[in-house]
Motif scaffolding. Structure first.
Motif, PDB file in Angstrom:
ATOM      1  N   UNK A  90       0.825  -1.213   0.000  1.00 14.32           N
ATOM      2  CA  UNK A  90       0.000   0.000   0.000  1.00 14.32           C
ATOM      3  C   UNK A  90       0.859   1.263   0.000  1.00 14.32           C
ATOM      4  N   UNK A  91       2.170   1.088  -0.083  1.00 13.00           N
ATOM      5  CA  UNK A  91       3.067   2.237  -0.194  1.00 13.00           C
ATOM      6  C   UNK A  91       3.201   3.023   1.100  1.00 13.00           C
ATOM      7  N   UNK A  92       2.951   2.360   2.223  1.00 11.55           N
ATOM      8  CA  UNK A  92       3.016   3.034   3.527  1.00 11.55           C
ATOM      9  C   UNK A  92       4.452   3.036   4.032  1.00 11.55           C
ATOM     10  N   UNK A  93       4.868   4.155   4.610  1.00  3.99           N
ATOM     11  CA  UNK A  93       6.247   4.227   5.093  1.00  3.99           C
ATOM     12  C   UNK A  93       6.435   5.356   6.084  1.00  3.99           C
ATOM     13  N   UNK A  94       7.693   5.792   6.272  1.00  2.00           N
ATOM     14  CA  UNK A  94       7.988   6.844   7.252  1.00  2.00           C
ATOM     15  C   UNK A  94       7.106   8.076   7.045  1.00  2.00           C
ATOM     16  N   UNK A  95       6.641   8.638   8.156  1.00  2.00           N
ATOM     17  CA  UNK A  95       5.779   9.829   8.080  1.00  2.00           C
ATOM     18  C   UNK A  95       4.306   9.487   8.081  1.00  2.00           C
ATOM     19  N   UNK A  96       3.988   8.213   7.844  1.00  2.00           N
ATOM     20  CA  UNK A  96       2.576   7.787   7.818  1.00  2.00           C
ATOM     21  C   UNK A  96       2.161   7.231   9.175  1.00  2.00           C
ATOM     22  N   UNK A  97       0.846   7.238   9.396  1.00  2.00           N
ATOM     23  CA  UNK A  97       0.288   6.595  10.602  1.00  2.00           C
ATOM     24  C   UNK A  97      -0.664   5.495  10.158  1.00  2.00           C
TER      25      UNK A  97
END
Ligand SMILES: Cc1ncc(COP(=O)(O)O)c(C=O)c1O
Length: 379
Positions: A77-84
Motif C-alpha cells: 500500500x506504499x506506507x512508510x515513514x511519516x505515515x500513521x
C-alpha cells in the motif's frame, strides 16, 4: 481414539485431527516429494485458486506466514515513514510489527467491551492527515464492525487491511472477512482454524495492481511468479511451501464442517456457562463468528488460569499484555489507562479449550472445573 475422563482437556487437539486424515495427508506430502515440486509447485497454485474462489476474490497469494502477509500488505500500500496506521492494542504482536517494519507509526484505538473488536467511534477520532491505513483484527474469530469502519475509511481515502488470522469464514453483514477491505491477511499457523504443519500465510485482494505489488514484494522484487533474475524492487522471499499448500488442500474441504463444529461447541459452552458469574462471548448484530477462540471474562483471572490447568483444563490467555504497554513500544509514549477497555479485557479474559473435535464430555469437564474455581473463590 477414546478420551479417558481423567485425561486433561487439551487447548486444541491437532493430533486427533491428523489421525482422521493421516493417509490422505501423507499421500499429499509424498506426492510433492516425488515430483520435487517443493517451491511454487502445482498444489500451491491449486490452493490459491480455491482460496480465492471461496472468497469470491480474484487474487490469493500464498506467503510464508500471517506475519509476512501483514508486512507485505503494508508495503504494497506504499506506507512508510511519516505515515500513521491505526490498529488495536489487543492483538498478536505481528499486526503492529507490520506497521513498525514499514517505518510508519502505529496508532492505537480502544475496543468494544463486549465483542473485543475495534471501536468505530474511537477510530474516527484518531484519524489525522497522516493516517494512511487501518489494520482491523477480527479477533478471536468474531468479525470487526466492517461496515461501519468501511463507511469511515472510504470517504477519507484510508486503506483497509484485514487481519483475518483468527477469522477465516467469519462474516459481517453477510460479507466474508478478508474480502471486504483492500487486502485480507491470513495465517495458517498450525492451531488456526485452517492450520498447516508449519508456518504459512496468504494475502487476498480484488485489486489487480495491489496483487501485482504483493507478488513482486513476496518474490524477491521480481515480476509475477517468475524467477527472472531481474529485481526492480527490493523484495523479500516469502512463499507458502508446496508441502504446506498440499496439506491445506486436503484440509480445505473440511473447513465448513469444522467451523460448524466450533459453533456447536460455543453453543454448548454458552448453555452450560449461563448460571456462572462470568462474561460469555457476545455476538454483535449481523456478525457470524467462527470461534477460533472461546473467550470468557472472570474475576481473579490468573488464579483461575492456574486452577484450571492444575485440574486438567488447558486454558490459555490471549494476550497477557496489551501491545501499547509492551517494552518494544515504550518509545511510542503510551501509558497504562490510555485504552481502559483493552487493558481491562487483557487482565480478565481467559480462552477455554476450543477445537472442532471437542466432545460434550470435555466441555462439561471444563465448565465443571470453572464452576469449582468460582465456588472456591466465593467460599
Ligand atoms: C491476530 C493475529 N495476527 C497475526 C498473526 C500472525 O500469524 P503467523 O503466526 O502465521 O505469523 C496471528 C497468529 O499467530 C494472529 O493471531
Amino acid at each position: 481414539m477414546s478420551v479417558d475422563s481423567q485425561d486433561p482437556v487439551p487447548f486444541v487437539d491437532l493430533a486427533l485431527q491428523f489421525s482422521a486424515m493421516d493417509a490422505e495427508i501423507m499421500d499429499a506430502v509424498r506426492s510433492v516429494a516425488e515430483k520435487s515440486s517443493f517451491i511454487r509447485g502445482p498444489a500451491l497454485g491449486e490452493f490459491e485458486k480455491k482460496f480465492a474462489e471461496l472468497h469470491g476474490v480474484r487474487h490469493a497469494i500464498g506467503v510464508a506466514s500471517g506475519t509476512d502477509a501483514l508486512s507485505l500488505a503494508v508495503r504494497a500500500l506504499g506506507i512508510g515513514p511519516g505515515d500513521e496506521v491505526i490498529t488495536v492494542p489487543n492483538t498478536w504482536i505481528s499486526t503492529v510489527f507490520a506497521i513498525s517494519h514499514s517505518g510508519a507509526v502505529p496508532v492505537f484505538v480502544d475496543i468494544d467491551p463486549d465483542t473485543y473488536q475495534m471501536d468505530p467511534v474511537a477510530l474516527e477520532s484518531a484519524i489525522t492527515s497522516r493516517t494512511k491505513a487501518v489494520i482491523l483484527v477480527h479477533l478471536f474469530g468474531h468479525p470487526a464492525p466492517m461496515s461501519q469502519i468501511v463507511a469511515i475509511c472510504r470517504p477519507n481515502g484510508i486503506r483497509i487491511i484485514e487481519d483475518v488470522a483468527q477469522a477465516l469464514l467469519a462474516r459481517e453483514q453477510g460479507g466474508l472477512a478478508g474480502a471486504i477491505g483492500d487486502i485480507g491477511c491470513f495465517s495458517f499457523y498450525p492451531s488456526k482454524n485452517l492450520g498447516a504443519y508449519g508456518d504459512g500465510g496468504l494475502v487476498l485482494t480484488k485489486d489487480d495492481a495491489l496483487a501485482e505489488k504483493l507478488l513482486r514484494y513476496a518474490n524477491y522484487g521480481q515480476s509475477g511468479r517468475t524467477m527472472s533474475g531481474f529485481h526492480d524492487t527490493v523484495g523479500y522471499n516469502s512463499r507458502l511451501d508446496t508441502i504446506q499448500a498440499a496439506i491445506l488442500l486436503c484440509k480445505l474441504p473440511h473447513l465448513g464442517d469444522w467451523t460448524e463444529a466450533r459453533r456447536e461447541a460455543a453453543v454448548k459452552y454458552d448453555e452450560l456457562l449461563q448460571d456462572l458469574p462470568i462474561k460469555r462471548p457476545t455476538t454483535a448484530p449481523g456478525a457470524e463468528p467462527v470461534y477460533h477462540l472461546y473467550v470468557v471474562q472472570v474475576n481473579d483471572r490468573d488464579a483461575c488460569h492456574a486452577y484450571l490447568r492444575e485440574n486438567g483444563v488447558m486454558a490459555q490467555i490471549h494476550y497477557p499484555m496489551v501491545v501499547h504497554l509492551q517494552d518494544c513500544y515504550r518509545n511510542l509514549g503510551y501509558k497504562e489507562g490510555d485504552f481502559p477497555v483493552a487493558e481491562s479485557a487483557c487482565k480478565r479474559t481467559i480462552s477455554l479449550p476450543m477445537f472442532p473435535e471437542i466432545t460434550t464430555e470435555q466441555i462439561e469437564r471444563v465448565v465443571d472445573t470453572l464452576a469449582g474455581f468460582v465456588k472456591k473463590a466465593d467460599a
